[in-house]
Design a protein around this motif. Structure first.
Motif, short mmCIF file in Angstrom:
data_model
loop_
_atom_site.label_atom_id
_atom_site.label_comp_id
_atom_site.label_asym_id
_atom_site.label_seq_id
_atom_site.Cartn_x
_atom_site.Cartn_y
_atom_site.Cartn_z
N UNK A 50 -43.57 19.47 0.04
CA UNK A 50 -42.70 20.57 0.59
C UNK A 50 -41.15 19.97 0.71
N UNK A 51 -40.48 20.98 0.69
CA UNK A 51 -38.94 20.64 1.25
C UNK A 51 -38.83 20.85 2.69
N UNK A 52 -38.24 19.95 3.29
CA UNK A 52 -38.16 20.14 4.79
C UNK A 52 -36.66 20.22 5.47
N UNK A 53 -35.71 21.10 5.16
CA UNK A 53 -34.42 20.94 5.66
C UNK A 53 -34.37 21.06 7.13
N UNK A 54 -33.38 20.48 7.77
CA UNK A 54 -33.03 20.29 9.27
C UNK A 54 -32.80 21.56 9.85
N UNK A 55 -32.51 22.56 9.20
CA UNK A 55 -32.03 23.87 10.01
C UNK A 55 -32.93 25.24 9.62
N UNK A 56 -33.21 25.73 10.65
CA UNK A 56 -34.07 27.43 10.21
C UNK A 56 -33.19 27.82 9.19
N UNK A 57 -31.81 27.91 9.31
CA UNK A 57 -31.03 28.75 8.44
C UNK A 57 -31.19 28.25 7.07
N UNK A 58 -31.13 26.75 6.74
CA UNK A 58 -31.46 26.50 5.37
C UNK A 58 -32.97 26.91 5.06
N UNK A 59 -33.81 26.73 5.94
CA UNK A 59 -35.30 27.08 5.51
C UNK A 59 -35.39 28.46 5.11
N UNK A 78 -36.79 34.21 18.47
CA UNK A 78 -35.75 33.18 19.02
C UNK A 78 -35.51 32.01 18.18
N UNK A 79 -36.63 31.71 17.34
CA UNK A 79 -36.47 30.77 16.32
C UNK A 79 -35.52 31.17 15.08
N UNK A 80 -35.79 32.73 14.72
CA UNK A 80 -35.10 33.19 13.79
C UNK A 80 -33.50 33.49 13.88
N UNK A 81 -33.22 33.90 15.15
CA UNK A 81 -31.99 34.36 15.45
C UNK A 81 -30.79 33.48 14.81
N UNK A 82 -30.70 32.26 14.69
CA UNK A 82 -29.52 31.65 14.03
C UNK A 82 -29.46 31.99 12.55
N UNK A 83 -30.70 32.29 12.04
CA UNK A 83 -31.00 32.54 10.65
C UNK A 83 -31.01 34.01 10.16
N UNK A 84 -30.57 35.03 11.32
CA UNK A 84 -30.71 36.27 11.08
C UNK A 84 -29.95 36.80 9.75
N UNK A 85 -28.66 36.15 9.75
CA UNK A 85 -27.82 36.82 8.37
C UNK A 85 -28.32 36.39 7.36
N UNK A 90 -34.56 39.58 2.07
CA UNK A 90 -35.86 38.66 2.08
C UNK A 90 -36.97 39.29 2.60
N UNK A 91 -38.29 38.95 2.35
CA UNK A 91 -39.51 39.68 3.38
C UNK A 91 -39.90 38.62 4.38
N UNK A 92 -40.05 39.03 5.64
CA UNK A 92 -40.67 38.48 6.68
C UNK A 92 -41.75 39.02 6.89
N UNK A 111 -35.57 44.90 10.17
CA UNK A 111 -35.00 45.91 9.30
C UNK A 111 -33.64 45.94 9.82
N UNK A 112 -33.18 45.91 10.99
CA UNK A 112 -31.86 45.71 11.27
C UNK A 112 -31.02 44.77 10.58
N UNK A 113 -31.66 43.58 10.03
CA UNK A 113 -30.95 42.71 9.42
C UNK A 113 -31.22 42.77 7.91
N UNK A 114 -31.65 43.79 7.46
CA UNK A 114 -31.91 44.28 6.21
C UNK A 114 -32.88 43.46 5.43
N UNK A 115 -34.00 43.01 6.31
CA UNK A 115 -35.17 42.28 5.89
C UNK A 115 -36.34 43.36 5.70
#
Length: 310
Positions: A50-59, A78-85, A90-92, A111-115
């Motif tokens: 697996x790939x293991x980036x440091x940040x949730x945004x990269x993941x 809470x975990x996803x908030x930094x990666x919301x943009x 994508x599909x969550x 849906x508010x973040x277009x996912x």
């Protein structure tokens, strides 16, 4: 293996279940990215490929399909908030515990973040992930489910779409899961009673399994009674259960057990008997669960258990 079956997947949350999900995707040949707040849980999966980036945004940015397996919907948000943009397009998929209302809020947030969003639940233990008979069910857009069904089926062969509402998996999770704790506490009570006589809990396992098989066999009948509202031809009546309730107190005294967990069940039986439903199927208790609990002033001179429906 087709391109669809090699869809890149990101798994967020690497507890026992999340790690099992990620391992199943890796084994099936999916490019898999993993992320967890505790970095030490990432390393074993990186060692598997697996790939293991440091940040949730990269993941999140790494895959079109993001599967969150955290404890609750609140923890997921809470975990996803930094990666919301990065969720746009994508599909969550959420595979966590929580209420239907929390699932709806999570879907609205996604849906508010277009996912796109699927709310799911896995009905087995981590070691069963990937097995042909492991059940997972999902609620949400059918087209989204159909697109990713071959990928999701990697996690379990019994993969079900419940319907278009995003909270259906949470609803079924709580509806089905409501049987777990009472069943386990009943087993623990039995184990404690046996140990009070110097016997081993293991000695009752075979008999308990048979008991569960009997319960399994009558569930379709009980469900039919509930759906039809006809409780007039009982396999077992409310009065039978009410009479048996008296034995709980006797066992508790003999074995020195805390039997307080039975009290709400006894109260439910009392309400049904007092409403004149004693000769009806015990499934009629469903109707009393739909009603607000009436206020009752305890009578210190009476027992809390109904015996024989009297």
């Amino acid at each position: 293996m087709s391109i669809q079956h090699r869809t890149p997947v990101t798994v967020l949350g690497l507890g026992a279940m999340g790690s099992a999900l990620a391992a199943a995707f890796i084994e099936a040949g999916h490019p898999t990215t993993v992320w967890n707040r505790t970095a030490s849980r990432v390393a074993p999966l990186v060692a598997k490929g697996a790939a293991g980036p440091e940040t949730v945004t990269e993941a999140v940015a790494a895959s079109p399909l993001v599967i969150a397996c955290l404890t609750t919907y609140e923890a997921t948000l809470e975990a996803l908030e930094p990666a919301a943009a990065n969720l746009k397009g994508r599909t969550l998929v959420t595979l966590n515990s929580g209420s239907p209302s929390a699932a709806r809020r999570t879907a609205q947030w996604a849906h508010g973040h277009r996912a796109r969003y699927l709310g799911g639940a896995i009905k087995n233990v981590p070691s069963a992930v990937g097995a042909a008979d492991t059940l997972l069910y999902y609620g949400g857009d059918r087209e989204v489910f159909a697109e990713y069904e071959p990928v999701l089926r990697v996690l379990g062969g019994d993969t079900v779409h419940l319907g278009p509402d995003p909270d259906l998996a949470a609803l079924y999770e709580m509806a089905v899961g409501g049987t777990l704790l009472p069943a386990l506490v009943g087993f623990f009570q039995g184990a404690a009673a046996l140990q009070a006589r110097g016997l081993e809990a293991e000695s009752m396992v075979r008999f308990t399994v048979k008991w569960f098989e009997m319960i399994n066999s009558i569930l379709p009948v009980l469900a039919q009674e509930i759906d039809s509202g006809d409780y007039s031809r009982p396999l077992s009546s409310v009065n039978v259960f009410a009479a048996g309730a008296a034995h709980d107190a006797d066992l508790g005294k003999e074995a020195g057990l805390d039997m307080e967990w039975h009290r709400p069940f006894h109260e439910l039986l009392r309400r049904a008997v007092e409403a004149g439903k004693g000769e009806q199927s015990v499934a009629v208790l469903t109707e009393f669960l739909k009603e607000p609990v009436p206020e009752r002033v305890p009578d210190p001179g009476t027992e809390s258990v109904i015996v024989g429906g009297q």
